[in-house]
Design a protein around this motif. Structure first.
Motif: not given
Length: 374
Positions: A112-122
């Motif tokens: 997720t480069p356009k979020e506040d963090t590069d990676f998200i675990v869901w």
């Protein structure tokens, strides 16, 4: 010793009967157990008991495939779409400007480069998102995220691992890719990680496919525990155009399509990083696919060597095939096939495989606590 009162014995028999009924709830629809856990405190106690989850997994065997993720690129944005294969539906099925990169242990990893963090675990069942671990909302405990990349100019590969406990990335390690690995390769870049390839995890080792020539397969291994990188040459042990699909029962799973036949075999890591050939299974595609799907594959795929293997469900032993007649699943053990989508534009799909667990029951407790029946 005094026997328990009749009322308590009756309640115990009722609880046992309810438990047996809940054990038989189909695993492909986790919402049924979620709703059951919200009926009363007694039912919640049954479903959230650790022994219930163990017995539930034993009763049903392999975990079900609840869906798969597909990344689509448009002119203005990317979309990661969750496509259900049964009754289960996550609260959100599309993630704009997210790219699904992997799914394991009931969770999905997004870039997720356009979020506040590069990676998200869901977690699709609870819709819980994490880029760190607060030890309160994590259902399956702390997690690790391994990152692997390559520098085609410097001809090196590098890796690092993130821990949700420390919320820190480890120090980057690297390895040089020898020039003599691909002496005959002219149109390929032997120093690059295969972007659309699949990864496999066996113990503390992660296996990544590397772009290869027609004659050679190459796998890079990242030992997270020892923080080491190494290269494995599969020349002579795997057919040309074979693809690393994932892992099953502690072994690497490879697959290839040739002359209307799907070949699947496993390999186990031996001494000094040597990989030995395992048992191979051949499935005749003309007996399991529709004529339209098979005719396209014979006319196109087999002619120039391209492959339509687009996904593998670790733990379920199911391969995903993209054809002109749509997306099919093939059970490696039985050879049974099923058409799950009519589109034929899939390049790489990421199956989501998971049981409903007691941790999910704990998640719904604060949300439903006011409505529990005593």
């Amino acid at each position: 010793m005094d026997s328990p009162p009749p009322q308590r014995r009756l309640q115990s028999l009722v609880d046992d009967a309810i438990r047996e009924i809940l054990l038989r709830k189909p695993p492909d629809d986790p919402a049924r157990l979620v709703r059951a856990s919200a009926v009363s405190t007694a039912w919640f106690g049954i479903v959230s008991d650790p022994s219930f989850f163990r017995d539930y997994r034993t009763f049903h065997g392999k975990p079900p495939i609840l869906g798969y993720l597909d990344n689509k690129s448009y002119e203005s944005h990317n979309v990661a779409q969750f496509i259900p294969t049964g009754a289960f539906r996550p609260l959100v099925c599309e993630r704009r400007n997210w790219d699904a990169v992997d799914s394991r242990h009931g969770r999905v990893l997004f870039y997720t480069p356009k979020e506040d963090t590069d990676f998200i675990v869901w977690d699709p069942i609870t819709d819980k998102q994490q880029d760190a671990c607060d030890h309160l909302g994590c259902h399956d405990g702390p997690f690790l995220v391994a990152f692997m990349g390559s520098n085609e100019v410097e001809k090196t590969m590098f890796a690092s691992v993130y821990s949700s406990e420390t919320t820190q990335w480890s120090e980057m390690i690297s390895i040089e890719n020898p020039h003599d690995i691909y002496p005959f390769a002219t149109n390929t870049c032997p120093y690059a990680i295969e972007e659309k390839g699949h990864t496999a995890v066996v113990g503390k080792k992660i296996y990544y496919p590397v772009k290869w020539s027609y004659w050679t397969m190459k796998i890079v291994t990242y030992n997270v525990g020892e923080q080491e990188l190494s290269l494995i040459n599969l020349q002579g042990q795997a057919p040309a155009r074979g693809i690393l699909m994932g892992e099953e029962d502690g072994a690497l799973v490879f697959a290839a399509i040739k002359e209307s036949k799907l070949s699947v075999w496993s390999m186990e890591a031996g001494p000094n990083g040597v990989v030995a050939r395992g048992q191979r299974r051949d499935i005749k595609l003309e007996t399991i696919l529709t004529p339209r799907a098979l005719s396209w594959m014979v006319g196109e795929t087999f002619k120039d060597g391209r492959c339509t293997l687009v996904g593998f469900a670790n733990g379920a032993g199911v391969i995903f095939l993209n054809t002109a007649d749509g997306l099919f699943t093939v059970e490696v053990g039985s050879g049974q096939t099923k058409k799950i989508h009519r589109n034929c534009s899939f390049e790489t799909v990421i199956p989501y495989v998971s049981f409903y667990s007691r941790e999910h029951a704990r998640f719904v407790m604060p949300l439903q606590s006011n409505s529990y029946k005593k």
